[in-house]
Structures are given as C-alpha cells and as structure tokens.
Scaffold this motif. Structure first.
Motif: not given
Length: 105
Positions: A20-24, A32-37
């Motif tokens: 997973k990669q974190t995007v902020e 807004i901070k979320y993780t994306v796979r």
C-alpha cells in the motif's frame, strides 16, 4: 456538493502490487491522508498490467502462471506453450511418440 469540504486529486504513478502507498493532501481547510493499493485484473501481470497469462490445460497449452505472469508447464508437458507431451521413460526418441504424457507408441 454542498456538504463537500475538500476535494483531492492525486496525479502520479502507483504501480500495482500488494504493498500500500500512502497519499497525503494538505490544504488550508483540511488534511486528507489515505492509503492506496492497485491490483491488476485477474490474469494480468506486470507494472502496467500488460502481461496476460491465463492458465490452461487443453489443446492450446498445458500450463499455469506464476505471480509475474510467466508460464510454467504442468507436469508431463514441455516446449513452447507446453504443447509437447513427455513420453514414457525409455520411449525411443527416434521411433516412439506420444500425444499424452506417459504413453509411448
């Protein structure tokens, strides 16, 4: 839209895989901070999901696919697309043939 506080658009490359990669995203109003796979669809592999490998066991081949989309012959088969049966041990390479693994004609 009247309940929308902030909108985030991510422009960048995220390669497919299990990690997973974190995007902020930060603004004056919110963070807004979320993780994306990203995952490839079934039977698609590689960093851009461009490698196609569908396992098969029929006239067109006898193989399975590994996690990289590389073909591996099912036991008893060999060659390109795993279409060549491996004949019975001791079968003459000059005079013997087989159409299914383990036979000798």
């Amino acid at each position: 839209d009247e309940l929308l506080i902030e909108r985030s658009i991510y422009k960048g490359k995220i390669n497919p895989g299990e990690e997973k990669q974190t995007v902020e995203y930060k603004s004056y109003i919110a963070t807004i901070k979320y993780t994306v796979r990203v995952r490839c669809d079934e039977h698609y592999y590689g960093i851009r999901c461009k490698i196609v490998c569908r396992p098969r066991d029929d006239y067109f081949g006898h193989y399975v696919c590994d996690q990289f989309g590389k073909r591996h012959c099912i036991e008893g088969w060999k060659g390109e697309d795993c279409k060549t049966a491996i004949c019975k041990q001791g079968c003459s390479p000059l005079h013997g043939t087989c159409s299914i693994p383990g036979e000798c004609k």
